[in-house]
Design a protein around this motif. Structure first.
Motif, PDB file in Angstrom:
ATOM      1  N   ARG A  94       7.847  -6.398   2.415  1.00 21.95           N
ATOM      2  CA  ARG A  94       8.819  -5.324   2.588  1.00 21.95           C
ATOM      3  C   ARG A  94      10.219  -5.877   2.711  1.00 21.95           C
ATOM      4  N   LEU A 121       7.039   2.924  -1.072  1.00 18.42           N
ATOM      5  CA  LEU A 121       6.722   3.674   0.129  1.00 18.42           C
ATOM      6  C   LEU A 121       5.228   3.980   0.153  1.00 18.42           C
ATOM      7  N   HIS A 124       3.193   0.845   1.081  1.00 14.42           N
ATOM      8  CA  HIS A 124       3.265   0.490   2.495  1.00 14.42           C
ATOM      9  C   HIS A 124       3.009   1.686   3.406  1.00 14.42           C
ATOM     10  N   GLU A 126       4.296   4.706   3.964  1.00 11.09           N
ATOM     11  CA  GLU A 126       5.384   5.190   4.810  1.00 11.09           C
ATOM     12  C   GLU A 126       5.658   6.644   4.505  1.00 11.09           C
ATOM     13  N   GLN A 132       8.120  10.972   0.847  1.00 10.41           N
ATOM     14  CA  GLN A 132       8.349   9.862  -0.072  1.00 10.41           C
ATOM     15  C   GLN A 132       9.158  10.317  -1.286  1.00 10.41           C
TER      16      GLN A 132
END
Lengths: 318, 310, 320
Positions: A94, A121, A124, A126, A132
């Motif tokens: 990242r 995104l 990982h 997120e 997103q």
């Protein structure tokens, strides 16, 4: 003193080359990169300059561990990531991102631009899918593309626009280090300026550190804080950008600078060119006492400090 | 080049042995034996005696080694379905028609196909191109036995020019070879056309024009040479079909070739013939690929000099 | 007689989506011994102009029309097959951008140079080979005889570009077209190749047309410059005058956006917006959407390419 964003210590990469022989092939070593040490301080841009075969791209890839170093260490924010396995490396991925020269093959032609930019995104994990997408669109805006482009595909864009997408995708995870491998080399003159300005703006906003790999010295001059010059797998000179351009000490650096085309016709001139052997032979010879930091005299060229932040590969005489 | 060939020959031997073991085991894994069919009902004692006389009661590995020993002495045994001759004699009898049919079929079909493909590529998007492509598609999609039937109908029945079956005088060869040639022709027309177009779009062809070379020289010296590379890769393996001898064409035209034996050998558990046929095809494939690789290396300087870069 | 005389050249391509106008009404000329640089970005039509001059485009889908298009006095548009082949390589030769793909990978360099010579001038093969070797030496290739027998994949980009130059010179052309010859090369090799091109141009007394997007190349190499944008000529003049006093806003913006002219990290001057789409060019002046000086007339009407001083032309309603 804060830790550097990225550091390479004595990193080397060697490839075995088949040099003939039928049933029992012989191999010799190709030293693509030889004992390279670099420090990229936080919030700075370091230019890595060299021609093809210099090893600059390989060095950049090793910093990201996209190519594994044969020896040496890679440190990100002070932590040694050289030997980490896939799972342990993931959080560092990242922090380290990359933008390549060929934006066309860097983008999946089957994905929309919004999907491309949102993909990190997703990898990982997120945020929710809607968040997103929203982030991806916000980034499109930030790199100068209209949000409506989100549903378009890479082949619909120009080179400069695709490069913006690649940058958005690289920065969406807010990395600390960006490795840019010749991001402007394939672009037109007017677009080059746009992308360089974009990188500068984003760097300042995000406190990003950039390793900018390029063969184009003019671009490097306008963008970077420090420059390292590579030749034949080694660093031959490293200094603040202006010091390189005004006070180059190594024969190779000087020949690179000499080769830059004139900016005005009245400055055109006849040039003398050095062969590879002449370049190798042009390693400066420096007396030990003239150095900023002590070094032992040797017949083998070594990187020595000629000033506080200026290193040159030289033969140190007693 | 020599070490390359030697290495390949060694691997061919290995392939051969591996295939022989696998096929042997597969053959014997299929339930039933040569005397279990209903058309030859025999009592158990007679069957056991017959099996023993053929050596089929012995352990598999013994049978395998005995067989392979024979193979290396060119003795492939006696086919169960035709005990009056050895396998080698059967092959000598039945293979030539298949070889002629298949060989000529591929040669004529490929040659015509290549010409068709070159013409189509040079006259891209013209009516010739569309005609050639349509023809090629037909050749690939219409089953070969349908083509055979149509040929028989038109030329043997309606026009009476050519015999509908048999394999004697050369004029009885014409129809089966035509039928057989359709697929190679269609395949080659397509391959050649796309290979040519690929090369014609390459930058060096523009450079050749910029040098002022005549269009004819560009096509025949440069484009064809470069287009030949992908075509060479498919050419020799296509010949393997000649060994299997298209069973459809052979049966439609009553050509006494090998085609029928492939199926009957498996159905009748004719182990010696089965093994021989499969080993023969294996060898043909291996040799074909080896020759292809050599031809490719000769045509493509990059492969020839691999490992000798600057 | 002009070596290259182009008047009102238009090149369009018929594509599925419609007609793409790559070059619209270009006028330019080159006289014997002089060098012209054509500068433009991708999509400006500069390469297409070059290729059209030798009719190296596939027609169709390309369609080339012009009031006048002559090369060494010969009408290029009227020339057919064999006449065209005679022109190419002998009257005009061309070197291309990517030397790695410019050679046929199946033949040696020597073969490809020899066949060029033999195509235009029947001679004994061995004599021609000697000539080819001498040419390779002239372009500063050190082991010329080894290179003669080498295949393209065995040589570096710089060597191949030199070999391509040797091949182009082999029939003593009157004019040399160079389409971005150094774009794919390293900076030191680029400088060497440019210097080589200038030297051979002078030595062989040829005209030179250098197509490039790099103003540095132009500053180093040519006598006159023609700036193209959106398929049209924007400005033309002697190289020093163009650099010192550009008349067209596009030229000025281009010169201003060159990086590395002054020391230190800085923001560069951008030209906002993007290049025009050749399938759908803007009305009027193609640069008007990005031009700081554009007014209503610029958007409506294309300014004519006309003289604004001795030896200088520009297509602008508001030249400076």
């Amino acid at each position: 003193m804060t830790l550097p964003a990225l550091e390479l210590r004595h990193v080397s990469k060697t490839y075995p080359l088949k040099t003939g022989g039928g049933f029992f092939p012989r191999y010799s070593d190709l030293h693509a990169v030889r004992d390279v040490s670099l420090i990229l301080p936080q919030n700075k841009i370091l230019g890595l300059v060299g021609e093809s075969g210099s090893g600059k791209s390989t060095t950049g890839m090793m910093a990201l561990r996209l190519i594994e170093p044969t020896s040496g260490t890679v440190l990100v924010g002070g932590t040694d990531i050289t030997a980490l396995d896939h799972a342990a490396l993931k959080p560092f991925r990242r922090k380290l991102q990359v933008v390549f020269q060929d934006s066309y093959s860097a983008l999946d032609p089957m994905m929309t631009l919004a999907q491309i930019v949102a993909e990190p995104l997703h990898i990982h994990a997120e945020g929710s899918p809607r968040e997103q997408t929203e982030q991806a669109l916000a980034w499109l805006d930030r790199v100068g593309l209209d949000r409506s482009y989100g549903s378009r595909y890479p082949h619909e864009l120009s080179g400069g626009q695709r490069q913006r997408i690649a940058i958005a995708r690289a920065l969406i995870l807010r990395p600390t280090v960006l490795v840019a491998d010749e991001p402007t080399s394939a672009l037109d003159v007017s677009v080059k300026a746009q992308i360089i300005n974009l990188l500068q703006d984003l760097q300042a906003e995000m406190g990003l550190s950039i390793l900018f790999i390029s063969h184009d010295l003019s671009v490097v001059r306008s963008l970077t804080d420090t420059v390292a010059v590579m030749f034949n797998g080694r660093i031959v000179e490293q200094a603040a950008t202006e010091a390189i351009f005004t006070d180059a000490r190594h024969g190779y650096t000087r020949s690179l600078l000499d080769a830059i085309p004139a900016l005005n016709p009245r400055d055109r001139r006849q040039r003398q060119f050095l062969t590879r052997e002449q370049i190798e032979a042009s390693t400066p010879r420096l007396a030990a006492r003239d150095l900023a930091h002590p070094a032992t005299p040797s017949d083998i060229p070594q990187l020595v400090a000629v000033a506080a932040d200026h290193r040159v590969e030289a033969i140190v005489t007693p | 080049m020599i070490p390359f060939i030697l290495k390949r020959l060694a691997s061919i031997l290995l392939t051969f042995m591996t295939v022989s073991v696998i096929v042997f085991l597969m053959m014997h894994a299929v339930p039933g034996g040569p005397f279990d069919g209903n058309d030859m009902p025999v009592s158990k004692e007679v069957r056991d005696k017959l099996m023993a006389s053929l050596g089929l009661d012995q352990p598999l590995y013994v049978q395998y080694f005995k067989y392979m020993w024979g193979v290396f002495h060119f003795d492939f045994g006696v086919p169960f379905q035709s005990p009056g001759e050895t396998v080698v004699e059967l092959l000598a009898r039945a293979w030539p028609p298949s070889l002629i049919l298949g060989g000529l079929g591929v040669l004529i079909g490929a040659s015509l196909g290549i010409l068709l493909g070159i013409t189509a590529a040079l006259r891209r998007n013209s009516w010739i191109d569309y005609l050639a492509s349509a023809f090629a598609t037909l050749g690939l999609t219409i089953p070969v036995f349908v083509i055979s039937m149509m040929l028989i109908l038109v030329f043997a029945v309606w026009l009476g020019w050519l015999p509908a079956k048999g394999w004697g005088k050369p004029n009885s060869w014409i129809l089966p070879i035509t039928a057989y040639a359709m697929i190679p022709m269609a395949t080659y027309a397509r391959y050649t056309r796309s290979a040519m177009l690929d090369v014609l779009n390459k930058p060096f062809v523009t450079v050749l024009r910029a040098k002022g070379l005549s269009e004819r020289r560009i096509i025949f010296q440069h484009v064809l040479r470069n287009a030949a590379l992908p075509m060479v890769t498919v050419f020799l393996p296509m010949f393997i079909g000649t060994a299997t001898g298209s069973i459809f064409v052979e049966s439609m035209f009553r050509v006494p070739g090998l085609g029928a034996y492939f199926v009957s050998a498996i159905n009748l558990r004719d182990y010696p013939l089965e093994m021989a046929l499969i080993l023969m095809i294996t060898m043909m494939f291996c040799v074909a690929y080896l020759l292809t690789d050599i031809a490719y290396a000769m045509l493509n300087p990059r492969i020839r000099f691999a490992g000798n870069t600057r | 007689m002009r070596l290259l005389d182009v008047q009102n050249l238009t090149v369009s391509f018929a594509q599925h989506e419609g007609v793409v106008q790559a070059v619209r009404g270009m006028t330019l000329h080159v006289d014997a011994g002089e060098s012209l640089g054509i500068v433009g970005e991708s999509g400006s039509g500069k390469s297409v102009t070059c290729m059209a001059a030798l009719r190296l485009l596939r027609e169709p889908p390309a369609r080339i029309t012009a009031d006048r298009l002559t090369l060494g006095g010969t009408d290029v548009l009227k020339a057919r097959g064999a006449d065209l082949a005679r022109l190419r390589g002998r009257v005009a030769a061309m070197i291309f951008q990517d030397p790695m793909t410019a050679f046929d990978p199946s033949f040696t360099i020597g073969h490809q140079i020899v066949e060029t010579i033999l195509a235009h001038r029947p001679a004994a093969k061995s004599a021609v080979r000697t000539e080819a070797q001498a040419l390779l030496t002239r372009v500063e290739i050190k082991n010329a005889s080894a290179v003669l027998n080498s295949y393209p994949h065995q040589l570096s980009g710089g060597m191949l570009q030199r070999a391509m130059i040797a091949m182009a010179l082999s029939c003593r052309p009157q004019i040399l077209f160079a389409d971005e010859p150094t774009t794919a090369l390293d900076v030191t090799i680029q400088a060497q190749i440019l210097q080589l091109i200038k030297e051979v141009q002078a030595e062989f007394g040829m005209g030179l047309v250098m197509v490039t997007h790099d103003l540095g190349v132009v500053a180093e190499t040519v006598d006159r410059v023609l700036v193209m944008y959106g398929g049209k000529a924007m400005e033309q003049g002697p190289v020093q005058a163009i650099f010192d006093a550009p008349a067209h806003p596009y030229t000025r913006a281009l010169l201003a956006s060159i990086p590395g002219r002054t020391s230190g990290r800085q923001r560069l001057v951008e030209i906002r917006g993007a290049s025009p789409n050749p399938a759908n060019p803007p009305t009027g002046c193609p640069f008007h959407p990005r031009c700081a000086l554009a007014d209503a007339r610029c958007a409506a009407e294309m300014p004519p390419f006309q003289s604004i001083g001795p030896g200088r032309d520009a297509a602008c309603w508001r030249p400076q």
